[in-house]
Design an enzyme around this catalytic site. Structure first.
Site, PDB file in Angstrom:
ATOM      1  N   ARG A 208      43.942  15.853  72.279  1.00  0.00           N
ATOM      2  CA  ARG A 208      44.649  17.143  72.618  1.00  0.00           C
ATOM      3  C   ARG A 208      44.347  17.999  71.215  1.00  0.00           C
ATOM      4  NH1 ARG A 208      49.843  16.008  76.547  1.00  0.00           N
ATOM      5  NH2 ARG A 208      48.464  14.956  78.227  1.00  0.00           N
ATOM      6  N   ASP A 276      28.302  29.220  68.501  1.00  0.00           N
ATOM      7  CA  ASP A 276      28.479  29.032  67.079  1.00  0.00           C
ATOM      8  C   ASP A 276      29.662  27.999  66.553  1.00  0.00           C
ATOM      9  OD1 ASP A 276      27.949  29.339  64.250  1.00  0.00           O
ATOM     10  OD2 ASP A 276      29.516  30.728  64.064  1.00  0.00           O
TER      11      ASP A 276
END
Length: 720
Positions: A208, A276
């Protein structure tokens, strides 16, 4: 979201994301935490769980608050952990935010595996309630580690949330959780929406990093740095929509060999925009990636990914009054590519707690220390937390608490309007000239580029990225004469770079950056200066920086100060005459003081002994000395540099009792530590006993960093 929000509209100046307009406790009661106990009047639980209605919570204690179980946080509250004199660490249990309009800043959350709540409930913070929708929450500039469940979770349909500039590290793996191995970083799910996660560091978490699931909508995951992400980095599935932009994933010793960003469950309603990211992307839902935004974005200013690592390592975490050794270790592990996912705090040396230090004086009990009220122009004897002494549209209490983390902007302080910077250096009556050239204003001929560093002069430096060499130059346009050059730079501990300074192509000085200042980052610890004396300059001469990087040290240069010397200057000319008749009983050089926090020793050719102390970073700097003279009455003379680019303040106490405080606000034309800014302040008739502690506590303002040279003591018996 509106793009023209003012500081007064935002949770604090610079707040970003869907939660940036949270009001917190704005305009409400000032509540002081005065005990480290789990419960009872004055405790954190009392302030958050028992009280309700708008309130701003400040801290007069420092150290560990060990919780027996979770605190349920009622809404309309601002929790200003940064107001603690030395910092607050919450252990044993979490904060559970169950109502709306909550701002949390400046705290350390480290639940741990000792006494406390049931292991499965030991998050750092959880946001959401199963009885009502929680919205307008911002979690900013905190440090999280050693949870047994998630470090942070957003659940139960919470919305309009920002999680920014935090450190999330070392969630515990094989610990006490009943489900076995855990080590969970960040979870966002259960229909939550409009959640911004920006500028955070996630390190050494097995799972996570982050996970979004269960039909969450409008999730922004932007400009985060994730290191040693274990089995999973970013995981998205089950009908989610997200913008994943400009994040940097760096595999570590525990990272598995698969894509850092996984997009699963390509069901109806799923949509992603990615751009990006320094990470491999994979998963069954690649077809759901759009080439444009999939929802209306918030007000986040997006950086390019090549800026993210420097920014996050210099800004994330609970940094006031200083970064914890735990967080320093985490940051260093990212730089070095070391560290690991852990099972217990004991694996990495355990907790580090600060002493329960005395809070600064607050005579009117409005949550704003007296010293800051004097800077701001408010009245330290009148409750005026919700006034606006500087007319900037922000309450006095918010100017204070947020300035501790964000710095005090010029418009939050009673300073004259700034004048246009002259092209040629200003001169005093004796013809001495001094001025600063910011490194970023040099012509960057090769290799160097500009980057942002919080705390640098004008918050920018030049450096060489990716190794190699660089050259930058500027043409001198001042008066011909002899000058001292002082170069401000960051000498980090992760390399031995080399820099030459040249005038018209001739090397005037070369040195290797090899100091061990205790950090591999560009920060207050590594901010350095070097002075090159007696350099002849003529108008039009070209000054050049030419250097080569080594290791991970990228040759960060901040500024060049030029101070013109008088034609017949001597050591006596540069010193200031004593403002008190007679000879001092003895003199204490400031650099010999016990520098408790915030002060650093710096070279300066004008200072007595060639050195002074300078406040670095934000907030209060502390130094002290034990008095070695005979008991009696003394006049104390403080010699310091009162520059014209701010209104800093210094408090002097003897034996724990304040004896004087004054603002450094002389109207000089000098913005540097030069002969014409060296001045003195006299504190008369102070009773001092042998061995008594004399303390100097200062707060820098604007571009004036509190430079103190020496302290002289004149016995009244001698003067008489």
């Amino acid at each position: 979201m509106a793009e023209d929000l003012t500081s007064a509209d935002l949770a604090f100046e610079g707040a970003q994301g869907f939660g940036s307009e949270a009001d917190g406790g704005r305009g409400g009661e000032i509540v002081k935490v005065t005990t480290l106990a789990d419960s009872g009047p004055g405790s954190l639980r009392w302030a958050l769980e028992e009280l309700d209605g708008p309130r701003i919570v400040v801290f007069e204690v420092s150290g560990e608050i060990q919780l027996e179980d979770a605190i349920e946080v009622n809404g309309d509250v601002t929790i200003a952990g940064q107001t603690s004199p030395e910092g607050i660490t919450i252990t044993g249990a979490k904060l559970r935010i169950v109502e709306s309009d909550v701002i949390v800043r400046g705290l350390q959350f480290r639940p741990g595996d000792g006494d406390g709540d049931a292991p499965e409930n030991r998050d750092g913070i959880s946001i959401g309630s199963d009885t009502q929708t929680v919205e307008n929450v911002i979690i900013d500039s905190n440090s999280f580690s050693w949870s047994i469940d998630e470090l942070i979770s957003v659940w139960f349909g919470a919305k309009n949330i920002t999680i920014s500039n935090n450190i999330f590290s070392e969630a515990l793996q094989s610990s006490l959780h009943p489900e076995g191995d855990h080590s969970m970083g960040m979870l966002i799910g259960d229909g939550s929406s409009n959640v911004t996660v920006v500028g955070n560091l996630l390190a050494h978490n097995q799972f996570r990093n982050a996970t979004i699931k269960d039909d969450v909508q409008n999730i922004e995951f932007i400009n985060n740095l994730i290191y040693n992400y274990g089995n999973t980095g970013f995981l998205a599935h089950e009908g989610s929509t997200a913008h994943i932009i400009g994040n940097v994933y760096i595999a570590g010793p525990d990272s598995v060999d698969r894509a850092a960003i996984l997009l699963k469950s390509p069901e109806s309603g799923t949509a992603y925009y990615l751009n990006d990211n320094v990470a491999e992307v994979d998963g069954a839902a690649l077809s759901k990636i759009s080439d444009s935004y999939v929802f209306e974005p918030s007000n986040v200013t997006v950086m390019s990914s090549d800026e993210v690592m420097d920014y996050v390592l210099a800004n994330a975490g609970a940094r006031y009054p200083e970064l914890s050794p735990i967080d320093e270790r985490i940051i260093q592990s990212v730089i070095d590519g070391t560290g690991s996912i852990i099972d217990s705090p004991d694996d990495v040396g355990g907790y580090v707690f600060v002493p329960n230090a005395t809070a600064p004086s607050d005579r009117d009990d409005d949550g704003i220390p007296d010293y800051y009220e004097e800077i701001l122009g408010s009245n330290p004897d009148v409750f005026d937390a919700h006034g606006d002494a500087d007319g900037n549209g922000v309450h006095n209490i918010e100017d204070y608490i947020n300035g501790l983390l964000d710095g005090y902007a010029a418009d939050t302080q009673p300073a004259p309007a700034p004048e246009t910077e002259p092209t040629t250096p200003p001169a005093d009556a004796d013809g001495i000239a001094a001025y600063r050239i910011e490194a970023e204003s040099f012509d960057l001929n090769s290799g160097f580029s500009v980057s942002s560093i919080n705390g640098a002069s004008d918050d920018s430096v030049i450096g060489v990225k990716g190794g190699g060499s660089g050259e930058a130059s500027t043409a001198f346009d001042g008066a011909s004469g002899t000058y001292d050059f002082t170069i401000g730079y960051y000498d980090e501990a992760d390399g031995a770079s080399n820099l030459s300074v040249l005038v018209n192509g001739k090397v005037i000085h070369n040195w290797t950056w090899d100091q061990d200042l205790g950090s591999d980052l560009a920060n207050g610890l590594t901010a350095s200066e070097i002075t090159i004396s007696n350099i002849q300059l003529n108008s039009g001469d070209v000054i050049t920086f030419s250097g080569t990087t080594d290791g991970k040290e990228p040759l960060r240069i901040d500024y060049l100060d030029l101070v013109q010397l008088e034609a017949d200057a001597s050591e006596e000319d540069a010193s200031l005459p004593n403002p008190v008749d007679g000879t001092a009983t003895y003199v204490v050089e400031a650099e010999t003081l016990d520098l408790e926090s915030g002060w650093k020793v710096r070279e300066n050719s004008v200072a007595s002994g060639g050195e002074l102390i300078r406040a670095v970073g934000k907030g209060q700097a502390k130094a002290s000395t034990a008095f070695e003279g005979e008991t009696g009455f003394y006049d104390i003379v403080v010699n310091y540099f009162d520059e014209s680019d701010g209104e800093s303040i210094l408090n002097v106490s003897v034996g724990g009792e304040a004896v004087d405080s004054w603002t450094w606000d002389q109207e000089t034309e000098q913005k540097l530590a030069a002969p014409d800014s060296l001045t003195s302040y006299v504190i008369e008739d102070v009773w001092i006993e042998n061995g008594e502690l004399i303390a100097f506590e200062g707060t820098p303002d604007g571009g004036e960093p509190l430079r103190m040279d020496s302290i002289e003591f004149y016995s009244d018996l001698m003067i008489a």
